[in-house]
Design a protein around this motif. Structure first.
Motif, PDB file in Angstrom:
ATOM      1  N   VAL A 135       0.847  -1.184   0.000  1.00  0.00           N
ATOM      2  CA  VAL A 135       0.000   0.000   0.000  1.00  0.00           C
ATOM      3  C   VAL A 135       0.888   1.242   0.000  1.00  0.00           C
ATOM      4  CG1 VAL A 135      -1.758   1.314   1.231  1.00  0.00           C
ATOM      5  CG2 VAL A 135      -1.886  -1.191   1.148  1.00  0.00           C
ATOM      6  N   SER A 140      -3.030   0.451  -3.534  1.00  0.00           N
ATOM      7  CA  SER A 140      -2.249  -0.788  -3.503  1.00  0.00           C
ATOM      8  C   SER A 140      -1.579  -1.003  -4.855  1.00  0.00           C
ATOM      9  CB  SER A 140      -3.154  -1.980  -3.191  1.00  0.00           C
ATOM     10  OG  SER A 140      -2.452  -3.197  -3.352  1.00  0.00           O
ATOM     11  N   TRP A 184      -4.855   9.987   0.671  1.00  0.00           N
ATOM     12  CA  TRP A 184      -5.003   9.003  -0.388  1.00  0.00           C
ATOM     13  C   TRP A 184      -3.949   7.908  -0.265  1.00  0.00           C
ATOM     14  CZ3 TRP A 184      -5.723  12.541  -5.309  1.00  0.00           C
ATOM     15  CH2 TRP A 184      -6.933  13.224  -5.171  1.00  0.00           C
ATOM     16  N   SER A 185      -4.369   6.716  -0.607  1.00  0.00           N
ATOM     17  CA  SER A 185      -3.439   5.587  -0.676  1.00  0.00           C
ATOM     18  C   SER A 185      -3.955   4.607  -1.713  1.00  0.00           C
ATOM     19  CB  SER A 185      -3.311   4.902   0.687  1.00  0.00           C
ATOM     20  OG  SER A 185      -4.555   4.355   1.090  1.00  0.00           O
ATOM     21  N   HIS A 207       1.101   5.383   0.207  1.00  0.00           N
ATOM     22  CA  HIS A 207       0.381   6.576   0.650  1.00  0.00           C
ATOM     23  C   HIS A 207       0.893   7.791  -0.127  1.00  0.00           C
ATOM     24  CE1 HIS A 207      -1.632   4.650   4.086  1.00  0.00           C
ATOM     25  NE2 HIS A 207      -0.525   3.928   4.199  1.00  0.00           N
TER      26      HIS A 207
END
Length: 754
Positions: A110, A121, A118-119, A112
């Protein structure tokens, strides 16, 4: 073929069919497939999984890459004699293994975004159908040609004038993005309505299902994916013949070869410059080059087109030519060029003031009126009639339905399985998104036109008038496109309007045409993509974001590629100065240039008005308005005869929708293939058609595209061509087909008649 029969578009004999238990998705177990269009019921699944991730890192990387690649290749190939238009189907096939590869190797980490909440994958799980659809939407934006490039090309390569880089860039961006406003206004009618079914989308829906759905191989048959791969490999392997080894196979005109010294025989038999009787091709690119795949066009539309094509090319044109209407024998029977009174190519330099780039009346009076081939003249006349007939047809046959759908749209009452699932699972795009973007583009369009010393010649009111033209025509043309896969453009009516209001200015004419015609085309494209997302259950906001970013990226790449070629290839678009064998002949831009002379330099008053040779062509407007009326009356008198309602006069009148720059052989092959599959096979072998028809189309398109790219980059860029022989010419070997037959006219190597 089952089509809408009553005013609501639902056949009285149709009853919704419940799906089998294994057809239900986890989210739609209580749904009934109640779509009123049979082709949609046969092709589109009602399954949906709203938990699938959509705007993933894979979507962005593969989508922008596909968009950039297709935009570059389409603009690059667009300037070449053997033009090639790569569709998103190519990317649709290529990105699947790439997406699966990324899902297999990327870490499930993940990331960031600094300074925000917001993040995302790097690997949100298996590569899924919705990611694939959004990547294909990205590719669609890259495969849609940017019409403004024609303007920039004719300014720099044909008129040999300067255009400011920023003015050209703003023109490119605003013409491509104005369509978002129209898409926002009309999406309720043309997307949410189940009766607007967009036939061309079923090709991609069918391919998506073949690539992603697990299926059991039928006994003695093939799975859809297996069938697609066989078609793809076969098309790929075969296309080396017409593309590289034997280009003449793209138009085989036997009549010319039998009567080598007869101008009349070659006019009749040439597939490229004549009527094409006895001409055919063994090349899928010839079939699908200008109108798209015939397998995506409904059978009733194909029959209407074939009737119009036959009446135009084999009744109207021969009668007009051999009775010498409009001095037709002084010019080729079929040509998109403009001529002087002596049959020679029109010298536009004599009627254009080089200082102010406006019409030179004295030069025109001393030189000649503009003349057209009889085919080109009637093509304009029939385009007048087609547009008028579209309005009349939609008003008569769809007026009540449109009114009911208008009421339903405002009450949000559209209700078929696909609309219900979309409303239940996803938020709609706010209207202000569309309108804000629309207003910004209108402002930038006015800056492009009024700024930079007025290089584009069009004043601010021209932009406003173009918007009004689109507002009037958008709904009727959208309805025709969404139900028949045939799209009628506003190019001719736009040229006519601004040619009368603002004559003698070639750039003002083509810029106005682009702001009206292309903003509507872009709106149709956006709406078609929205319908694809509707069928595939893609969140509408994700669709909007992808279309917006894709359009900006594609516009920038098209512009950069064109600017690079126009400033680096010596004598581009001028065959008389190019080295022998050079491919940079710009056939599409040549047609656009001649249109700018007809409508912009000389103007419609001196072409189709009281001062012109072709004033009688205006009667086609009246003919178009009245043509659908008898069909409508008959449909009312004999309501039990359902086939009467399938007679579509706008499509019949359009005759040969791809000519020019398409040719007779393109239309003959297109109609033959289309009628065979979408009338005969659809009627006799419907189960085979449902499984394989659209996949066959996708496989043929993809195979041609991949082989064309391979040949170009491995051989043709190194000037490695096939051995010199008769079949290597991209020609049908009918040299006399373009000759005049009037007495005393001498043109090139043509014989002189006495």
């Amino acid at each position: 073929m089952e089509q809408p029969d009553d005013d609501h578009g639902v056949s009285p004999s149709y009853r919704p069919k419940k799906l089998q238990p294994d057809d239900h998705s986890f989210d739609s177990s209580d749904e009934v497939n109640d779509c009123p269009i049979e082709q949609v019921r046969l092709t589109v699944s009602i399954k949906d999984d709203p938990t699938l991730p959509c705007l993933t890192i894979r979507t962005w990387i593969l989508g922008i890459t596909a968009c950039t690649t297709l935009a570059f290749l389409n603009q690059f190939f667009g300037y070449r004699q053997n033009a090639l238009s790569l569709t998103s189907v190519s990317a649709q096939v290529v990105v699947l293994p790439l997406g699966k590869f990324m899902a297999a190797v990327l870490p499930k980490k993940v990331v960031h975004v600094p300074g925000t909440k917001w993040s995302f994958s790097l690997n949100p799980g298996p590569f899924n159908l919705k990611e694939h659809v959004l990547i294909t939407i990205f590719a669609n934006t890259g495969s849609t040609n940017v019409y403004a490039m024609n303007i920039i090309t004719i300014v720099m390569a044909f008129y040999h004038r300067h255009i400011h880089f920023l003015a050209a860039m703003l023109l490119t961006l605003t013409t491509q993005m104005l369509g978002y406003g129209w898409a926002g206004i009309f999406r309720k009618f043309l997307v949410d309505s189940p009766y607007m079914w967009w036939p061309a989308n079923l090709v991609q829906v069918s391919l998506f299902r073949a690539l992603h759905e697990e299926e059991v191989r039928p006994k003695g048959g093939l799975m859809r994916l297996q069938f697609f791969l066989i078609v793809l490999i076969s098309s790929f392997a075969y296309y080396v013949v017409p593309n590289y080894l034997f280009p003449s196979i793209t138009a085989l005109s036997f009549v010319c070869w039998i009567w080598k010294d007869s101008v009349t025989a070659q006019q009749i038999g040439s597939g490229r410059r004549g009527l094409g009787i006895g001409s055919f091709a063994l090349d899928w690119a010839t079939v699908a080059a200008f109108i798209g795949s015939p397998l995506a066009t409904p059978g009733f539309a194909l029959i209407n087109i074939s009737i119009g094509f036959f009446l135009m090319l084999y009744v109207l044109i021969p009668i007009a030519y051999w009775t010498n209407a409009f001095e037709a024998k002084r010019f080729p029977i079929i040509s998109s060029h403009v001529f002087d009174a002596n049959g020679g190519k029109y010298n536009v330099g004599l009627v254009l003031n080089e200082t102010n780039f406006q019409f030179n009346q004295q030069g025109y009076d001393d030189y000649s009126k503009v003349h057209l081939s009889i085919f080109f003249a009637f093509a304009y006349g029939l385009s007048f009639a087609t547009l008028a007939a579209t309005i009349s047809h939609v008003a008569l046959f769809h007026g009540r339905t449109i009114w009911q759908q208008t009421q339903a749209a405002f009450r949000d009452k559209f209700d078929d399985v696909h609309t219900r699932l979309m409303k239940k699972n996803y938020d709609a795009v706010p209207q202000w998104w569309f309108y804000s973007l629309w207003l910004i583009m209108i402002g930038l369009a006015m800056v492009a036109c009024e700024g930079f010393g007025g290089q584009l010649q069009l004043p601010y009111w021209g932009v406003i008038l173009a918007i009004g033209v689109v507002l009037f025509f958008m709904l009727p043309i959208g309805v025709i496109t969404a139900t028949t896969n045939q799209q009628f453009g506003l190019n001719v009516i736009s040229e006519l309007i601004v040619g009368y209001m603002y004559p003698g200015r070639p750039l003002a004419n083509v810029v106005f045409k682009t702001y009206s015609y292309i903003s509507m085309v872009q709106a149709i494209t956006f709406l078609s993509d929205f319908k694809l997302g509707h069928y595939m259950k893609i969140p509408p906001k994700s669709m909007f974001i992808v279309q917006l970013v894709g359009t900006v990226v594609a516009s920038s790449v098209y512009f950069s590629t064109a600017w690079w070629l126009l400033t680096s290839v010596d004598n581009i678009c001028d065959p008389s100065k190019l080295p022998m064998g050079s491919p940079w002949t710009c056939p599409g831009d040549d047609v656009f240039y001649n249109a700018s002379i007809i409508w912009g330099v000389v103007g419609p008053l001196r072409m189709f008005g009281r001062l012109g040779v072709y004033a009688k062509m205006n009667y086609f407007f009246l003919f178009g308005i009245l043509a659908p009326v008898p069909v409508w009356i008959l449909s009312r008198m004999f309501p039990e005869k359902k086939w009467i309602r399938l007679i579509n006069m706008p499509i019949i009148i359009s005759g040969s929708p791809s000519m020019p720059p398409g040719t007779a052989v393109n239309n003959i092959c297109w109609l033959t293939v289309g009628i065979f599959f979408n009338v005969y096979v659809y009627g006799r072998y419907k189960s085979w058609w449902a499984r394989h028809n659209y996949i066959l189309s996708a496989g043929l398109d993809a195979g041609v595209a991949f082989m064309a790219i391979l040949c170009y980059y491995t051989l043709q860029t190194r000037d490695i061509n096939g051995m010199r022989w008769w079949g290597l010419d991209l020609d049908d070997h009918c040299p006399l087909a373009g000759c005049p037959t009037a007495a005393g006219i001498k043109v090139g190597d043509c014989p002189v008649f006495h």
